[in-house]
Design an enzyme around this catalytic site. Structure first.
Site, PDB file in Angstrom:
ATOM      1  N   ASP A   9      -6.778  -0.185  12.571  1.00 29.02           N
ATOM      2  CA  ASP A   9      -6.846  -1.541  12.026  1.00 29.02           C
ATOM      3  C   ASP A   9      -5.447  -2.152  12.048  1.00 29.02           C
ATOM      4  OD1 ASP A   9      -5.459  -0.624   9.786  1.00 29.02           O
ATOM      5  OD2 ASP A   9      -7.194  -0.634   8.446  1.00 29.02           O
ATOM      6  N   HIS A  20      -2.994   0.659  10.397  1.00 28.15           N
ATOM      7  CA  HIS A  20      -3.225   2.106  10.403  1.00 28.15           C
ATOM      8  C   HIS A  20      -3.609   2.626  11.784  1.00 28.15           C
ATOM      9  CE1 HIS A  20      -4.048   0.550   6.294  1.00 28.15           C
ATOM     10  NE2 HIS A  20      -3.250   1.554   5.981  1.00 28.15           N
ATOM     11  N   SER A  66      -1.331   5.194   2.376  1.00 26.61           N
ATOM     12  CA  SER A  66      -2.604   5.205   3.101  1.00 26.61           C
ATOM     13  C   SER A  66      -2.600   6.081   4.346  1.00 26.61           C
ATOM     14  CB  SER A  66      -2.985   3.766   3.508  1.00 26.61           C
ATOM     15  OG  SER A  66      -1.928   3.153   4.215  1.00 26.61           O
TER      16      SER A  66
END
Length: 384
Positions: A346, A349, A55
């Site tokens: 978040d 991340h 990610s």
């Protein structure tokens, strides 16, 4: 009437003069000898950029697979800072790979699975949020590294059909292959049950992760790839989402997962040095994300941030509950006013502002730590 005729003649003369100048200009531009052509910049030597991982680099591949919102970011407020809409990137804006593409004078590299994307001259992004080097990591919900390689092989075939074997191999040897992998292999056993983790020692488990990555590198090398960029792992236990796992820790970093990241980083450095001595023409850049992010966590104001531990989007202590956007298991979430003041977007991340700073360091070789390899990314893109 005479005035009209006079103006018409002037316009006609002006047009003839313009066409004459254009003809001279065209002759000078396109009537070059072969020797003159060879002195012109070789703009056709575009360096392709191939992106693999998780990610931290996924530009939206998970938008197009059958998975859950735990591994997707195609809803607001993701993407709000730069794109003004969610793209599937796990951030408020761009990722490291987006900035690096910009430095390399490439457009944003599209996700391989994006419908209609079939022109790979500038590269492709194969990364998948939640992916690991191990097939077992979040199996069934992500595109693991081995499958990412299979997708790359399809692009390799596309180049061969388009350019022929010799020119394709040359093009692939000029390309840069960029990896960020391992985070999910080490985090997932602390988030879900992992029989494979339980049945191996820590060093054995790290050896399996590094072994799978090494196999992928060797396969790309066999197909012509020579220039690779890697990122080591940050201190995983200090992510907001992992600080809150054990309540008895009172918000301190989860040391067990951080120790796995440390073992990984040591093994990664070692295997890259080994490949550098074994594989002819193999060049690599290794960015020390671990050190550079730790500096920002400890001294956020030095780098233009106000908050180095809590996330901008989420809920609970450190906003460590992975609820950003309200479409996951927990629906409640809070959103900070200015993501640029935060390191973490978040629970797991980073914000676009951090990614921008890190990408610049990867590109230029500048930073708070000594480079871990002989090259920075700029060197790799310019080395034709």
């Amino acid at each position: 009437m005479n005035l009209t005729i006079h103006m018409a003649r002037q316009s006609f003369v002006s047009l003839l003069f313009f066409l004459h100048v254009l003809l001279i200009f065209s002759s000078s531009c396109f009537g070059l000898s072969k020797s003159q052509h060879s002195e012109m910049p070789h703009h056709h030597h575009e360096v392709a950029f191939f992106i693999f991982g998780d990610s931290y680099l996924d530009a939206g591949n998970n938008n197009y697979i059958n998975t859950s919102t735990l591994d997707q970011a195609n809803f607001r407020p993701y993407g709000e800072t730069y794109f003004k809409f969610p793209t599937g990137r796990f951030s408020d804006g761009r990722l490291m790979s987006d900035f690096i593409a910009e430095y390399a004078h490439l457009p944003l590299i599209p996700p391989f699975l994006q419908p209609g994307f079939r022109q790979y001259s500038g590269g492709a992004n194969f990364a998948s949020s939640g992916a690991g080097a191990l097939v077992e990591t979040f199996q069934g919900s992500v595109i693991d590294l081995k499958t990412q390689l299979r997708n790359y092989k399809k692009v390799e075939t596309w180049f061969r059909h388009k350019l022929g074997d010799a020119e394709a191999k040359m093009t692939l040897s000029r390309a840069v292959y960029f990896f960020n992998i391992g985070t999910n292999d080490y985090m997932s056993p602390f988030l879900i049950d992992s029989p494979i983790f339980k049945s191996h020692s820590h060093s054995e488990y790290v050896g399996m992760v590094i072994g799978n990555l090494t196999t992928i590198i060797q396969e790309i090398y066999a197909g012509g790839g020579r220039k690779f960029g890697f990122i080591n792992l940050l201190r995983l236990g200090c992510l907001p989402g992992l600080r809150i796992i054990k309540q008895e820790n009172n918000g301190s970093c989860l040391e067990e997962v951080s120790s796995l990241a440390r073992l990984h980083n040591q093994a990664l450095s070692k295997v890259l040095r080994k490949l550098g001595s074994q594989l002819k023409g193999f060049k690599y850049s290794l960015y020390d994300l671990n050190h550079n992010l730790r500096q920002r966590t400890r001294h956020p104001s030095k780098y233009g941030f106000k908050e180095g531990k809590s996330a901008c989007c989420g809920t609970g202590q450190f906003r460590g509950v992975f609820s950003c956007g309200g479409k996951r298991i927990v629906k409640e979430f809070e959103l900070c006013e200015n993501p640029n003041e935060y390191l973490f977007w978040d629970s797991f991340h980073l914000t676009e502002k951090v990614y921008s700073q890190l990408a610049y360091q990867m590109w230029s070789g500048e930073g708070d730590s000594k480079p871990l390899g002989l090259y920075n990314l700029k060197d790799l893109f310019r080395d034709l």
